[in-house]
Design an enzyme around this catalytic site. Structure first.
Site, PDB file in Angstrom:
ATOM      1  N   ASN A  10       0.848  -1.191   0.000  1.00  0.00           N
ATOM      2  CA  ASN A  10       0.000   0.000   0.000  1.00  0.00           C
ATOM      3  C   ASN A  10       0.888   1.246   0.000  1.00  0.00           C
ATOM      4  OD1 ASN A  10       0.413   0.932   2.871  1.00  0.00           O
ATOM      5  ND2 ASN A  10      -0.358  -1.153   3.233  1.00  0.00           N
ATOM      6  N   PRO A  29      -3.993 -11.490  10.883  1.00  0.00           N
ATOM      7  CA  PRO A  29      -4.458 -11.128  12.236  1.00  0.00           C
ATOM      8  C   PRO A  29      -4.678  -9.622  12.316  1.00  0.00           C
ATOM      9  CG  PRO A  29      -2.126 -11.731  12.250  1.00  0.00           C
ATOM     10  CD  PRO A  29      -2.638 -12.037  10.877  1.00  0.00           C
ATOM     11  N   LYS A  63     -14.740   2.108  14.657  1.00  0.00           N
ATOM     12  CA  LYS A  63     -13.478   1.368  14.730  1.00  0.00           C
ATOM     13  C   LYS A  63     -12.967   1.257  16.163  1.00  0.00           C
ATOM     14  CE  LYS A  63     -11.641   1.165  10.560  1.00  0.00           C
ATOM     15  NZ  LYS A  63     -10.953   1.603   9.352  1.00  0.00           N
ATOM     16  N   LYS A  99     -12.473  -2.335  17.659  1.00  0.00           N
ATOM     17  CA  LYS A  99     -11.105  -2.807  17.933  1.00  0.00           C
ATOM     18  C   LYS A  99     -10.792  -2.848  19.431  1.00  0.00           C
ATOM     19  CE  LYS A  99      -9.373  -2.111  13.496  1.00  0.00           C
ATOM     20  NZ  LYS A  99      -8.383  -2.806  12.690  1.00  0.00           N
TER      21      LYS A  99
HETATM   22  N1  CTP Z   1      -4.656  -2.764  11.927  1.00  0.00           N
HETATM   23  C1  CTP Z   1      -4.054  -3.856  12.503  1.00  0.00           C
HETATM   24  N2  CTP Z   1      -4.085  -5.053  11.895  1.00  0.00           N
HETATM   25  C2  CTP Z   1      -4.725  -5.211  10.727  1.00  0.00           C
HETATM   26  C3  CTP Z   1      -5.358  -4.115  10.132  1.00  0.00           C
HETATM   27  C4  CTP Z   1      -5.303  -2.895  10.748  1.00  0.00           C
HETATM   28  O1  CTP Z   1      -3.467  -3.718  13.580  1.00  0.00           O
HETATM   29  N3  CTP Z   1      -4.750  -6.401  10.155  1.00  0.00           N
HETATM   30  C5  CTP Z   1      -4.628  -1.474  12.630  1.00  0.00           C
HETATM   31  C6  CTP Z   1      -3.922  -0.346  11.903  1.00  0.00           C
HETATM   32  O2  CTP Z   1      -2.548  -0.291  12.230  1.00  0.00           O
HETATM   33  C7  CTP Z   1      -4.661   0.859  12.416  1.00  0.00           C
HETATM   34  C8  CTP Z   1      -6.068   0.348  12.665  1.00  0.00           C
HETATM   35  O3  CTP Z   1      -5.958  -1.044  12.762  1.00  0.00           O
HETATM   36  O4  CTP Z   1      -4.136   1.296  13.643  1.00  0.00           O
HETATM   37  C9  CTP Z   1      -7.079   0.700  11.642  1.00  0.00           C
HETATM   38  O5  CTP Z   1      -6.616   0.328  10.377  1.00  0.00           O
HETATM   39  P1  CTP Z   1      -7.597   0.389   9.137  1.00  0.00           P
HETATM   40  O6  CTP Z   1      -6.888  -0.143   7.932  1.00  0.00           O
HETATM   41  O7  CTP Z   1      -8.206   1.739   9.045  1.00  0.00           O
HETATM   42  O8  CTP Z   1      -8.712  -0.582   9.644  1.00  0.00           O
HETATM   43  P2  CTP Z   1      -9.193  -1.969   9.203  1.00  0.00           P
HETATM   44  O9  CTP Z   1      -9.429  -2.764  10.426  1.00  0.00           O
HETATM   45  O10 CTP Z   1      -8.290  -2.582   8.197  1.00  0.00           O
HETATM   46  O11 CTP Z   1     -10.591  -1.624   8.603  1.00  0.00           O
HETATM   47  P3  CTP Z   1     -11.063  -1.347   7.108  1.00  0.00           P
HETATM   48  O12 CTP Z   1      -9.858  -1.505   6.236  1.00  0.00           O
HETATM   49  O13 CTP Z   1     -12.107  -2.320   6.880  1.00  0.00           O
HETATM   50  O14 CTP Z   1     -11.555   0.070   7.158  1.00  0.00           O
END
Ligand code: CTP
Length: 394
Positions: free
Chosen positions: A208, A300, A333, A337
């Site tokens: 990304n 994870p 979120k 989370k």
């Molecule tokens: N994150 C994580 N592990 C993952 C995905 C995300 O620890 N597998 C953490 C990122 O480091 C960040 C937070 O979760 O602090 C939110 O990341 P984001 O990409 O916005 O959230 P996602 O859970 O991936 O949600 P989505 O992509 O569906 O919006």
């Protein structure tokens, strides 16, 4: 230690002017950028060439010798983080108390809004003059830091109070003002940065656009604030604090679990891939004219897993990058989370966030209180996030 800081040193016409050469050298040794402005009289005691050679910059003396777009006293005030006038004579003390701006040094003082230190130097009788005593009282009330002179043998042949303070004292006083307080001392903080890379085959990966700048800025600033920092990053950087270079989400997860165990907090600024390739090809995949299907399995969720298993006294901070409904998604979120704080930024804005040097963020806590960090460079945004979250700017 002082890299990125600009120190403006003002020298007035007193015998101790020659001692300022040592002060300039100390600042330069500590990587500060040094600018020097003098009154014309100061150059009777120290030469322009010496000051130029030591500061490695042009010396400013004459207010009317303007060859830049901005008048010099304004350009100097914009650039400097602190103004140290040392030695300052009884004459200049009195002028700056009244706002008299009859030379470049006094005009610069008049326009200067950041911290000022003055270190007087004069004959004992002048030091005891009621006008000087009262003027110094006024300057003190205006938050000017006064480093009082020492008692000893004076250049005029007498003994008494009036000798310029020790150069190390002036340097240390300025350093304490310039450097952030060690407010995170004793706290181990784990910070992740960058975008994970999920291998497809021997040469390709899913990645990304995250540059890692925000996470690295957070680590740099936490370190400056005294934290014991561990940066777990997909961007390979050399720092004065501990760094662990990882590539995949799983590697990041393992490193975070290990480091967070005895840590005070975790800041998940990394852009972690939600999926990885189920069967990574050992060799480069060759095209064969048919569509290629790659099966992805979920990674994870590091933030969620760590938040679920953390101890009560540990703090977990997540980031969320959204292209629409920023606040609503960020609130969902934080609930989903289970972290303590979430820092949300809008990636639909091209001038902030991903790859940019700037960011504008909202910090949301568990009670869904929101505070905003206005658009600023990522280093400054990082400092503000740390101050806000660790409750130190309140
Ligand atoms: N994150 C994580 N592990 C993952 C995905 C995300 O620890 N597998 C953490 C990122 O480091 C960040 C937070 O979760 O602090 C939110 O990341 P984001 O990409 O916005 O959230 P996602 O859970 O991936 O949600 P989505 O992509 O569906 O919006």
């Amino acid at each position: 230690m002082l890299s990125g800081k600009t120190v403006l040193i003002g020298i007035t016409g007193a015998i101790a002017a020659y001692k300022i050469c040592e002060l300039i050298r100390l600042f330069k040794k500590n990587n500060a950028n040094v600018r020097v402005v003098t009154t014309p009289n100061a150059l009777n005691f120290v030469t322009k060439t010496t000051l130029e050679a030591l500061s490695q910059n042009q010396i400013y003396i004459d207010q009317f010798n303007i060859d830049e777009y901005k008048p010099e006293h304004i350009a100097l005030t914009d650039e400097a983080d602190i103004f140290i006038i040392a030695p300052i004579t009884a004459n200049t003390i009195s002028k700056i108390t009244l706002g008299i701006s009859d030379n470049l040094l006094t005009s610069t003082y008049c326009a200067f809004k950041k911290p000022v230190i003055i270190a007087p130097c004069m004959n004992t009788n002048m030091w005891e003059n009621p006008a000087i005593i009262e003027n110094l009282e006024i300057l003190k009330k205006r938050n000017i830091k006064i480093i009082e002179p020492e008692t000893g043998f004076l250049a005029c042949g007498t003994e008494g109070k009036g000798r310029l303070a020790n150069i190390n004292v002036i340097f240390e006083t300025a350093k304490n003002i310039l450097l952030p307080k060690q407010i995170l001392k004793g706290k181990k903080i784990v910070i992740t940065a960058g975008g994970t890379k999920e291998n497809i085959d021997a040469v390709r990966y899913i990645g990304n656009y995250s540059s890692g700048k925000m996470g690295i800025a957070l680590a740099d600033n936490a370190y400056k604030l005294g934290a014991d920092v561990t940066l777990i990053s997909t961007v390979d950087v050399k720092k004065q604090y501990k760094t662990i270079n990882v590539q995949t989400a799983q590697e990041m997860y393992e490193a975070v679990k290990h480091e967070f165990n005895n840590a005070h907090s975790l800041i998940m600024a990394a852009a972690v891939s939600d999926y990885r390739v189920k069967n990574i090809s050992e060799h480069k995949i060759k095209k064969d004219g048919n569509p290629l299907t790659i099966e992805l399995i979920e990674n994870p969720d590091i933030l969620k897993e760590i938040s679920k298993n953390k101890k009560d006294n540990q703090i977990v901070i997540g980031f969320c990058a959204e292209s629409q409904n920023l606040i609503e998604n960020a609130k969902n979120k934080i609930k989903n989370k289970g972290c303590d704080y979430i820092c949300a930024n809008d990636i639909s804005k091209k001038d902030i966030g991903f790859s940019s040097d700037y960011n504008e963020l909202y910090i949301i806590d568990k009670e869904l209180n929101i505070s905003k960090i206005e658009k600023t460079d990522k280093q400054n945004a990082a400092l503000k996030i740390l101050e806000e979250i660790y409750g130190l700017c309140k």
